[in-house]
Enzyme design. Structure first.
Site, PDB file in Angstrom:
ATOM      1  N   ASP A 415      43.445  50.394  36.975  1.00 51.31           N
ATOM      2  CA  ASP A 415      43.476  48.955  37.262  1.00 51.31           C
ATOM      3  C   ASP A 415      44.872  48.604  37.801  1.00 51.31           C
ATOM      4  OD1 ASP A 415      42.759  46.238  37.214  1.00 51.31           O
ATOM      5  OD2 ASP A 415      43.184  46.007  35.067  1.00 51.31           O
ATOM      6  N   GLU A 418      47.305  47.445  42.901  1.00 48.66           N
ATOM      7  CA  GLU A 418      47.554  46.858  44.244  1.00 48.66           C
ATOM      8  C   GLU A 418      48.973  47.166  44.738  1.00 48.66           C
ATOM      9  OE1 GLU A 418      46.200  45.241  41.622  1.00 48.66           O
ATOM     10  OE2 GLU A 418      44.176  45.574  42.366  1.00 48.66           O
ATOM     11  N   ASP A 498      37.948  40.757  39.512  1.00 47.78           N
ATOM     12  CA  ASP A 498      37.726  39.650  38.578  1.00 47.78           C
ATOM     13  C   ASP A 498      36.841  38.556  39.159  1.00 47.78           C
ATOM     14  OD1 ASP A 498      39.310  41.141  36.969  1.00 47.78           O
ATOM     15  OD2 ASP A 498      41.081  39.860  37.132  1.00 47.78           O
TER      16      ASP A 498
HETATM   17  O1  MIG Z   1      45.618  41.254  34.294  1.00 46.68           O
HETATM   18  O2  MIG Z   1      42.987  45.211  31.712  1.00 46.68           O
HETATM   19  O3  MIG Z   1      40.389  43.386  36.766  1.00 46.68           O
HETATM   20  O4  MIG Z   1      38.792  44.224  34.640  1.00 46.68           O
HETATM   21  O5  MIG Z   1      39.757  43.775  32.048  1.00 46.68           O
HETATM   22  C1  MIG Z   1      44.313  41.602  33.923  1.00 46.68           C
HETATM   23  C2  MIG Z   1      42.620  43.879  31.613  1.00 46.68           C
HETATM   24  C3  MIG Z   1      44.193  43.093  33.874  1.00 46.68           C
HETATM   25  C4  MIG Z   1      42.248  43.112  35.279  1.00 46.68           C
HETATM   26  C5  MIG Z   1      40.952  43.811  35.538  1.00 46.68           C
HETATM   27  C6  MIG Z   1      40.004  43.571  34.404  1.00 46.68           C
HETATM   28  C7  MIG Z   1      40.627  44.061  33.114  1.00 46.68           C
HETATM   29  C8  MIG Z   1      41.964  43.378  32.875  1.00 46.68           C
HETATM   30  N1  MIG Z   1      42.843  43.577  34.043  1.00 46.68           N
END
Ligand code: MIG
Length: 827
Positions: A415, A418, A498
């Site tokens: 995650d 980016e 999200d």
């Molecule tokens: O700033 O890890 O898109 O699926 O549950 C949020 C926590 C960070 C974003 C992801 C989401 C995940 C969440 N993450």
């Protein structure tokens, strides 16, 4: 003068050129601005100082590289496979152009502009303005190109950007962004600069801009007849892919950038996630609830709170005291564990935090322009960022998975890559940060973050993928990444990030996942039930129904929202949701056969209807909510999913069956279209099967780890070109690459006296779980016929109410014919 002479000698030396010489000689005497120099695999076009090199490629594409000042960029790519770039194709010179790779490229002598047509003469892409410099952010030299947009063409691709399926009229930026989204949010998490222009008759082409800088695509928004695209820096390097059909384009793109590999079978099962299940006990409770309520489940996901202080590659041992024990107990119940491992490493010197210590010693972190380590705030607080454009850094990163792999964790979730950075307006690191490119196939150099940003997430998932493969050399890695770039499908599946728990966002899942599939990412999903906010009971139910037919089927929700596991709204809703999840598992042999097709061809599981049925391009048949699974199952959710009203579903020309009743569909004609009207109650989702399909199905299981009890089913829907494919293997290893698989096509044809099933030769050495096959013929009216399997009688049972005939046959490698002959009095 000197250059002129060199060009001429190059021209004369070129083997394939006699036909074009007069033209080129002519060009030196006529007042023409461009010169063409043929090459064995293409041509160079000189227009003033501008050099355009066009190269024909064996995959069925031309590559166009432009040096506005006469210099081409480095011949390197994060996206395109080296073998695809190097395998050029011979060309036949034409007056001002060439034919090669299934395309015809011609040059406008006055401007040096290119027109790419197919061999049938359809113009696919035509320059309307000369490539030009463009003001850019990020310190690069920007550029833009302009192509004609014929009025009745449509444009697909660009991955999961928001908006309608057809990009026409839209304008998009490619810049990976942590961007919880609504209807018009752009840019999002991934950048996939790949577009499929499609003409009204289904003629298609591909356009891939191989450039990692911040870019843009304007599909006639600025100027209605102009496709304008470009980037803030980097080389002008793009590919035009031949069709002639959308399917051909998608397959060529897969040969260019690599197909999505075969995922482990469990990744096609139902998966439950939440930010976060806070303790091992809570996770065990969820697993137990699934098993008690008999809802199939293949994976449970651990979001960031399993970690110690949000530090990647740690475990909070108070709440998760025995990770290996948890993972193995879940596995006992047929449930795999997937854990999140974000890329940001806590900046924690001298604290015994090995990912930081080893990374620091190995010099693996990104630095600022002044050479000082870059530290930015994310979940762990101050954090550092691995320099994934170095092969050695990716190696080091891959090794960090050692302990989790030893714990038995099956899959990993990348995650925030980016990369997301908190407390800064840009939401990412400074564009002036320096990455080191130390990479086979590339010149070794530093590159600014402006250049690397869009490929950073892809290289993160690549490091994870390659690391897992090293740690478990015979297991298929499963990685889910949020950010990625063109070609990233080689390393990871993805999800749309999200989304929110609203009806509109459920509707948006379809065009988003369809465009992802057409852009190489066959394995993708949208958080089922919606991530932000809490779904109503009806919304979660509908979402599970539709999600059951989408590639990655994972229920996930955000912190501070209500729980959204299938049981939360009581037994009536739970029963509907269970039924759809069960159907997914019954169809698993079909889903898996499609996954095998995807791995071999790049064709996605979830497809727009027009991919297999070009007549669906008909504009009076809106299709943004309709899709097929592997071309044979047509899923037609309500276009406004919250609305209980009637709507029309267009069925492409040819026969269809209702999947749920198994009976032939009875569309009425509306003009030249076949239309069925639907008003599905909340517990129903319209699904049709193409006549001429053989659909493999299996008895219900609670997990793909469980061996089904009973016979494999071959559901036969007679019709033109009737066929279906069986695919099986062990579901998790790479043995299938060494022959340990089963692949077999079965065909059916209606005969004057009944029906005949022909089994093609079975490929591969894998011994499947089934010992018997129930052949179920749909649309069978009348009594049971005489059934023989390779001339030996087998029992057949007709069911008049269901209009089916069921024939049980023993499974053998070498079956060849099942013949059904109606007794004389019946025909
Ligand atoms: O700033 O890890 O898109 O699926 O549950 C949020 C926590 C960070 C974003 C992801 C989401 C995940 C969440 N993450």
């Amino acid at each position: 003068m000197i250059r002129q002479a060199l060009l001429l000698s190059a021209l004369l030396a070129s083997p394939a050129l006699s036909a074009v010489r007069p033209t080129n000689l002519q060009s030196s005497v006529l007042p023409i601005r461009s010169r063409v120099v043929m090459r064995p695999d293409g041509m160079d076009v000189w227009s003033g100082r501008r050099l355009t090199r066009v190269t024909a490629l064996a995959v069925g594409a031309v590559r166009v590289r432009i040096g506005l000042e006469g210099q081409l960029g480095e011949d390197a790519s994060w996206a395109v496979l080296p073998e695809a770039r190097q395998a050029t194709a011979p060309v036949t010179p034409l007056t001002w152009g060439f034919a090669g790779a299934g395309l015809v490229v011609t040059v406008d002598p006055a401007t040096g502009g290119l027109t790419v047509a197919d061999t049938a003469g359809h113009v696919l892409l035509k320059d309307i303005d000369a490539p030009a410099r463009r003001t850019a952010t990020g310190g690069g030299a920007g550029f833009q190109l302009a192509k004609a947009m014929p009025a009745n063409w449509r444009y697909f691709g660009l991955g999961d950007k928001t908006g309608p399926l057809d990009r026409r009229g839209g304008s998009f930026v490619t810049w990976n962004s942590d961007s919880p989204f609504q209807e018009t949010t752009d840019p999002l998490y991934k950048s996939i600069p790949f577009v499929i222009p499609v003409g009204p008759d289904g003629t298609a082409a591909g356009l891939f801009l191989d450039n990692s800088w911040r870019g843009f695509f304007d599909f006639g928004k600025g100027q209605s007849d102009t496709l304008r695209f470009g980037a803030d820096g980097g080389p002008i390097d793009y590919y035009v892919l031949a069709g002639p059909t959308v399917k051909d384009v998608v397959q060529r793109y897969a040969r260019l950038t690599g197909p999505s590999p075969l995922p482990p079978l469990w990744a096609l099962g139902f998966q439950q996630s939440r930010w976060s299940y806070m303790s091992a006990d809570e996770v065990r409770g969820i697993a137990q609830h699934y098993r008690q309520d008999h809802i199939p489940l293949d994976a449970l996901w651990l979001d960031i709170d399993y970690q110690d202080r949000n530090r990647p590659f740690t475990v909070n041992t108070k709440t998760f005291p025995d990770m290996a024990g948890l993972v193995s107990d879940l596995k006992q119940q047929g449930i795999r564990t997937v854990a999140i491992t974000d890329l940001h490493i806590a900046f924690a010197p001298n604290q015994g935090y090995a990912p930081y210590d080893t990374g620091f010693v190995g010099d693996h972190f990104v630095k600022k322009a002044d050479g000082v380590l870059y530290v930015g705030p994310v979940w762990p607080g101050p954090a550092v960022f691995p320099d994934f454009t170095r092969a050695s850094t990716r190696d080091w990163w891959g090794g960090l998975y050692k302990d989790f792999v030893a714990d038995g964790i099956a899959g990993f979730w990348n995650d925030m890559n980016e990369p997301a950075v908190f407390n800064t307006p840009s939401k990412t690191m400074p564009l002036s940060n320096l990455h080191r490119i130390e990479e086979p196939g590339f010149a070794t150099r530093t590159a600014t973050h402006a250049e690397i940003h869009n490929i950073f997430g892809m290289e993160n998932s690549r490091a994870t993928h390659d690391g897992l493969l090293k740690l478990r050399p015979d297991e298929r890695p499963f990685v889910l990444t949020r950010a990625s770039f063109a070609g990233g499908q080689r390393y990871a599946a993805t999800w749309t990030g999200d989304n929110s728990s609203t009806w509109n966002q459920l509707r948006m899942t379809v065009p988003m996942l369809l465009n992802l599939g057409m852009s190489g990412f066959a394995w993708s999903g949208a958080d089922v039930g919606g991530f932000l906010g809490t779904p109503s009971a009806d919304l979660l139910t509908r979402w599970i129904e539709i999600g059951a037919f989408q590639p990655i089927f994972r229920d996930h929700s955000a912190k501070d929202t209500a729980y959204q596991e299938p049981w939360v709204h009581g037994p009536v809703h739970e029963a509907i949701r269970r039924r759809f999840i069960e159907e997914r598992y019954r169809l698993m042999p079909y889903f898996y056969a499609v996954a095998d097709e995807t791995a071999r061809t790049g064709l996605p599981m979830m497809r727009p209807v027009f991919m297999d049925y070009p007549d669906a391009l008909d504009t009076d048949c809106p299709s943004d909510m309709v899709f097929t699974v592997g071309g044979k199952l047509l899923v037609a959710p309500p276009p406004q999913p919250e609305s209980p009203g009637w709507y029309d579903v267009c069925l492409p020309k040819g026969g269809w069956f209702d999947y749920w009743t198994g009976k032939p569909a009875t569309p009425r004609m509306r003009g030249t279209r076949q239309v069925v009207q639907e008003k599905p109650a909340l517990d129903q989702l319209p699904v049709y099967v193409r006549a001429g399909t053989i659909l493999p199905r299996q008895p219900l299981v609670q997990s793909t780890m469980e061996t089904p009890v009973g016979a494999l089913e071959l559901a036969v829907y007679p019709g033109d070109g009737c066929a279906g494919t069986l695919y099986a293997d062990d579901g998790h290893s790479l043995g299938y690459q060494r022959g340990a698989y089963l692949r077999q096509t079965v065909r059916c044809s209606v005969t004057p006296t009944g029906l005949e099933l022909r089994f093609d030769k079975r490929d591969g050495s894998y011994k499947p779980w089934w010992h018997d096959i129930d052949v179920v013929i749909h649309g069978w009216n009348g009594p049971a016929p005489t059934a023989t399997l390779d001339d030996k009688p087998v029992p057949a049972t007709a069911d008049a109410t269901a209009a089916t005939l069921t024939v049980r046959i023993p499974d053998r490698r070498d079956i060849s014919f099942l013949r059904l002959v109606r007794t004389a009095s019946d025909h």
